[in-house]
Design a protein around this motif. Structure first.
Motif, short mmCIF file in Angstrom:
data_model
loop_
_atom_site.label_atom_id
_atom_site.label_comp_id
_atom_site.label_asym_id
_atom_site.label_seq_id
_atom_site.Cartn_x
_atom_site.Cartn_y
_atom_site.Cartn_z
N ARG A 3 -2.63 6.38 1.73
CA ARG A 3 -2.96 7.35 0.70
C ARG A 3 -4.49 7.11 0.40
O ARG A 3 -5.18 8.27 0.24
CB ARG A 3 -2.18 6.73 -0.81
N ILE A 4 -5.17 6.01 0.45
CA ILE A 4 -6.53 5.99 0.23
C ILE A 4 -7.34 6.33 1.42
O ILE A 4 -8.00 7.17 1.10
CB ILE A 4 -6.85 4.28 -0.07
N ARG A 19 -0.01 2.28 0.67
CA ARG A 19 -1.26 2.70 -0.26
C ARG A 19 -2.62 2.91 0.55
O ARG A 19 -3.19 3.70 0.39
CB ARG A 19 -1.42 1.50 -1.17
N ARG A 20 -2.63 1.96 1.82
CA ARG A 20 -3.84 2.02 2.56
C ARG A 20 -3.98 3.75 2.97
O ARG A 20 -4.92 4.27 3.18
CB ARG A 20 -3.92 1.01 3.82
N LYS A 30 4.78 -0.99 1.39
CA LYS A 30 4.03 -0.62 0.32
C LYS A 30 2.46 -0.44 0.40
O LYS A 30 1.78 0.08 0.12
CB LYS A 30 4.24 -1.47 -0.90
N THR A 31 1.90 -1.85 1.07
CA THR A 31 0.74 -1.96 1.44
C THR A 31 -0.02 -0.88 2.19
O THR A 31 -0.97 -0.23 2.00
CB THR A 31 0.44 -3.15 1.89
N ARG A 32 1.00 -0.57 3.29
CA ARG A 32 0.36 0.34 4.45
C ARG A 32 0.41 1.85 3.75
O ARG A 32 -0.20 2.51 4.00
CB ARG A 32 1.47 0.46 5.62
#
Length: 171
Positions: free
Chosen positions: A163-164, A160-161, A156-158
């Motif tokens: 996408r950002i 999100r990173r 999930k963190t990766r």
């Protein structure tokens, strides 16, 4: 193949099995597991060919058929990882990333051109792997975690990173 034509099935296997094996090996270093997933995948394809043929895809079904094949294989790989985990044997780590870009990576970057391709090329490999699994392969967070051997929170963190980073690169 939907009508039980073994010659058509053999042709599909001949054309797609080398590609599918390479793609599976990039996600699993265990040759035995890859062989089992290949067998399960093609058995499922043979059994379900009628349902695919009835999906209304016309002459352009080539890409759709390959996508359908990969979806089945990816799900079978996740199932194999789960079975192995259930038997208290940790799944082998995903195959190490080669130093030179893989053909799949080059094809991805070539297909997605312009600014998007440039932005993808600048992503860290671990972010690109998560993006590829979730977007291109259509896997869920849980399935991506199993295939990549990562905790769901890390996926999930990766994601999100990634996408950002993509949003910033394209702004």
């Amino acid at each position: 193949m939907a009508r039980g034509d073994r010659v058509a099935f053999e042709e599909l296997y001949r054309r797609t099995s080398p590609w599918l094996a390479v793609r599976l090996r990039r996600r699993c270093a265990d040759e035995q597991m890859v062989a089992e997933v290949m067998q399960e995948t093609y058995l499922a394809v043979w059994r379900a060919a009628g349902s695919f043929a009835g999906s209304g895809s016309g002459s352009g079904a080539g890409g759709s058929a390959v996508g359908w094949l990969w979806t089945i294989a990816a799900r079978r790989l996740v199932d194999a990882f789960r079975r192995r985990a259930h038997h208290a044997e940790p799944p082998p780590a995903a195959a190490p990333h080669p130093v030179a870009p893989a053909a799949e990576e080059e094809a991805l970057l070539a297909t997605v051109g312009g600014d998007v391709g440039d932005a993808l090329g600048r992503l860290a490999p671990e972010l690109r792997d998560v993006l590829r699994a979730m977007v291109l392969d259509g896997l869920s967070v849980r399935e991506t975690a199993v295939v990549l051997g990562l905790p769901e929170g890390t996926v999930k963190t990766r994601a999100r990173r990634a996408r950002i980073a993509m949003r910033e690169a394209l702004a």
